[in-house]
Design an enzyme around this catalytic site. Sequence first.
Site, PDB file in Angstrom:
ATOM      1  N   PRO A   2       0.807  -1.222   0.000  1.00 27.57           N
ATOM      2  CA  PRO A   2       0.000   0.000   0.000  1.00 27.57           C
ATOM      3  C   PRO A   2       0.835   1.264   0.000  1.00 27.57           C
ATOM      4  CG  PRO A   2      -0.115  -1.115   2.126  1.00 27.57           C
ATOM      5  CD  PRO A   2       0.643  -2.026   1.214  1.00 27.57           C
ATOM      6  N   GLU A   3       0.448   2.201  -0.836  1.00 30.45           N
ATOM      7  CA  GLU A   3       1.092   3.502  -0.885  1.00 30.45           C
ATOM      8  C   GLU A   3       0.042   4.563  -0.538  1.00 30.45           C
ATOM      9  OE1 GLU A   3       3.517   3.968  -4.422  1.00 30.45           O
ATOM     10  OE2 GLU A   3       3.870   1.826  -4.543  1.00 30.45           O
TER      11      GLU A   3
END
Length: 283
Positions: A2-3
């Site tokens: 996840p960013e």
Amino acid sequence: MPELPEVEVLARHLRPLIHGKTIRAVNVRRAKVLLPTPPRTFRRTLLGAKFTGLSRRGKYLLFQLRVKANRKPISLLGHLGMTGRIFLAQKGRRLPKHAAVTLDLGASNLVYEDTRYFGRLTLDTSAVARLGPEPLDDEFRAETFAQSLKRSRQAIKVKLLDQGLVAGIGNIYASEALFRARISPGLAANKLTVAQVRRLRLAIRVVLAEAIECGSTVPLNLGGSKADGLFYFGRAPGAPDFYEERLRVYDREEQPCPNCRHPIKRIIQAARSTFYCPHCQRA
Ligand SMILES: [Zn+2]
């Protein structure tokens, strides 16, 4: 992994669901994810606390809570690491095998699950102080961005992963932003021209904003079915399935570049994959 956009989507999803909910019990099954907070402190602090807000900073979730005895609000920091997920599960459902922490909110549990335990759910929020500007806020200014890049000889792709430069960019959006800005991932950060810095700053903002709008990119809902009522991180409710198609270079080795049809190349930089078009990203 996840960013910024995935964490933002998650924060927007969870915020109304937990608002005003009181923590009635704290169950720690993997103390590692609390580090450096000791489990006893974690339990004692959160028991009886009420969720009053949820924000995002870089790739971190920041839960705000109000504690009964103490009127000063506290913050709980969540970081999903490589494989973490945070979701609400109806009471009575079997918890996933890798549920590391559960917070009893009454009718449901807030579950932090992490198969590899690289993520964090902790009272230590010091990591936030080390973050660079939020790329989508006005504080992410071209002049300061240029000054920071001037001080580094690292390849620009590698430098973009430095959370102190600008917060929230990871491997996927670093490749995507450089492609958008037509900048070679191997170019030294201090060699970018003024025009390139401007293009890159804009490209970062565009790829992140588009990704948030679209819901997410990373199909982290592996292993779960959408029908069981849990929120699977990586897909906002009702978000389209085709999002991955929107990534222009990431994970597209040997596929034609959307601009010029030359094959996308994959290289390794600082032990991570970089995807780019050698034809469009020559400078
Ligand atoms: Zn190309």
